[in-house]
Design a protein around this motif. Sequence first.
Motif, short mmCIF file in Angstrom:
data_model
loop_
_atom_site.label_atom_id
_atom_site.label_comp_id
_atom_site.label_asym_id
_atom_site.label_seq_id
_atom_site.Cartn_x
_atom_site.Cartn_y
_atom_site.Cartn_z
N ARG A 185 4.39 37.24 5.58
CA ARG A 185 4.53 38.11 6.33
C ARG A 185 4.65 39.32 5.82
NH1 ARG A 185 7.74 36.51 11.31
NH2 ARG A 185 9.38 37.72 10.05
N CYS A 205 18.31 37.39 18.16
CA CYS A 205 16.99 37.35 17.54
C CYS A 205 17.42 36.35 16.39
CB CYS A 205 16.54 38.16 16.99
SG CYS A 205 17.54 39.60 16.32
N ALA A 254 9.11 33.18 16.93
CA ALA A 254 8.96 32.60 18.50
C ALA A 254 9.46 31.68 19.57
CB ALA A 254 7.52 31.53 17.87
N ALA A 297 11.81 34.42 20.96
CA ALA A 297 10.60 35.64 21.24
C ALA A 297 11.07 35.08 22.76
CB ALA A 297 9.40 35.90 21.18
N ASP A 298 11.07 33.73 23.62
CA ASP A 298 10.12 32.98 24.34
C ASP A 298 12.30 33.27 25.05
OD1 ASP A 298 8.36 32.63 24.41
OD2 ASP A 298 8.65 30.46 23.47
N ARG A 337 12.81 37.36 26.61
CA ARG A 337 11.33 37.94 27.52
C ARG A 337 12.04 37.20 28.48
NH1 ARG A 337 6.41 36.09 24.23
NH2 ARG A 337 5.91 37.67 22.39
N SER A 381 9.88 40.97 12.75
CA SER A 381 9.09 39.96 13.67
C SER A 381 8.49 40.52 15.10
CB SER A 381 9.39 38.61 13.82
OG SER A 381 9.97 38.53 15.01
N GLU A 387 6.41 39.57 16.81
CA GLU A 387 6.00 39.06 17.96
C GLU A 387 7.62 39.05 19.08
OE1 GLU A 387 6.52 35.16 14.67
OE2 GLU A 387 6.03 37.99 14.99
N GLU A 388 8.81 39.16 18.30
CA GLU A 388 10.53 39.52 19.02
C GLU A 388 10.48 40.83 19.26
OE1 GLU A 388 13.55 37.17 17.06
OE2 GLU A 388 12.14 36.91 15.67
N GLY A 432 5.67 42.18 20.37
CA GLY A 432 5.41 41.13 21.60
C GLY A 432 6.17 40.82 22.55
N SER A 433 7.78 41.16 22.67
CA SER A 433 8.48 41.12 23.73
C SER A 433 8.46 42.43 24.34
CB SER A 433 9.78 41.10 23.10
OG SER A 433 10.20 39.46 22.46
N THR A 486 4.26 41.47 25.78
CA THR A 486 4.32 40.23 27.70
C THR A 486 5.71 41.28 28.93
OG1 THR A 486 4.97 39.21 25.80
CG2 THR A 486 4.98 38.61 27.76
#
Length: 503
Positions: free
Chosen positions: A12, A183, A205, A208-209, A212, A236, A238-239, A242-243, A246
Amino acid sequence: MAAQLPGTFIQRMKELLGNEYQQFADTYKETPYGGIRVNTLKITVEALRALSPLGLEPIPWCPTGFYTEEGARPGKHPYYHAGLYYIQEPSAMAPVELLGVVPGDRVLDLCAAPGGKSTQIAAKLQGAGLLISNDLHSERTKALAKNLELYGVRNGIVLNENPERIAAAFPGFFDKILIDAPCSGEGMFRKDEDMVRQWEPETPAKYADMQREILNSAAMALASGGTLVYSTCTFSPEENEGSIATFLAAHPHFSVVPVGGTGSFAPGFGELAGTARLWPHKVKGEGHFMAVLRHDGTAKPGAEVDTTDDVTLSVAARPRKGKAESGKSAVRRAENGRGKGGRPAGRDGGRGQASAEEAALSAYRDWAREQLSPEPEGHPVLFGDHLYLSPLPQAALNGLKAVRPGWYLGQVRNGRFIPGHPLATALRPEESSRSLSLSSANGEAVSYLKGETLAIPEERLVVKPGSPLKGYVLVCIDGYSAGWGKWQDGMLKNEYPAGWRWT
């Protein structure tokens, strides 16, 4: 590094960095950078640099931060035990610098343990304003509280709460909020091999939830027009982006204040280039992500906490707004039969509770009248026989798990007040009737920090006119407060706590 980087992580990072990947990978062969941050609650940057035996190189993004030389051991110097500096990873000093804290602000550090960023915020407040430092994990709040005490923070409260409960108790209350979010810790892989071992492809992931949810709670607690800084120590997207994406989609009154792409900070990815990243192959530090979010100033329905009654901040805590209730007013409430939280404390209408509180406060004030000048301001809060001075009335904390409701003053036993260690660490020598400065150069400061009794002739004491020689002495190291001693007939009985001693 000894731990093998996960293959999924490597792949990644190659996709994220492209032709920069090899430079990034080479950093894992390097020794992580160490740093200290000057505690300007106690000492100026210039004074610390003049005193310190450490080789110090400025950190570009933090005016009070310095790199230390490889092999340096700043934790093994008396100045560390006097709270003159905090040992902190250099990149971790960046988020608070972006928060823009000024004296008088109400600040919430939502994921605060072990306290590095909270002590940095407290130094910027300079005793004027309010700092609430929270952590969800009860064991971690112990280190958080101890660090705030060591560094002489007077206007701090430590909570052990869920973020949503804090938001419900303080809707629209805080000028500034910091979320140093839990994190996956990818940015710390070079420094902490345990994080490498714990990482799994699903880890980002999962975090990340959680992030948020924390952001949503912070939005409720932030005042209209306030600033929120979100940071992680991971790579990452998404953290990170992405966060934030959102969050912005769900909160149209917030926008990103651009900070990326300047100086030491690289821009975030995609449409969130205004966020910032610290890459270990571009800066002397570990990996970090930061986003500065600002509310647009539109009214937040039901968001304002009533500041005319029990949640009014004390004069010392919030000088900017109106006339605030003093500690004496809180005592008058107790005298009028209002117990903890402003409610009757028992069948006698609170008279028994009020009497106990007044007796404890009287014991403290008798001691403070002889020992302290001036007497510190704030709201007295009594937990059992332990007395605190809080920037908030106790009613404001009702229903919340407070680890430290304020500045710990000490304990009342059998009608006598016994000063606590955190009271000493936050005092300046001129505030105490008796003080003594021990030298860090000749070993006597280390002897004190080890808990030893010292022979001190009376001519070394600094005693205010009219004060007796015998009694509690504020013990300082090269002029900076470190703890209590009790002097009598040429001997200084050591009051330095066993759990804090030099080992």
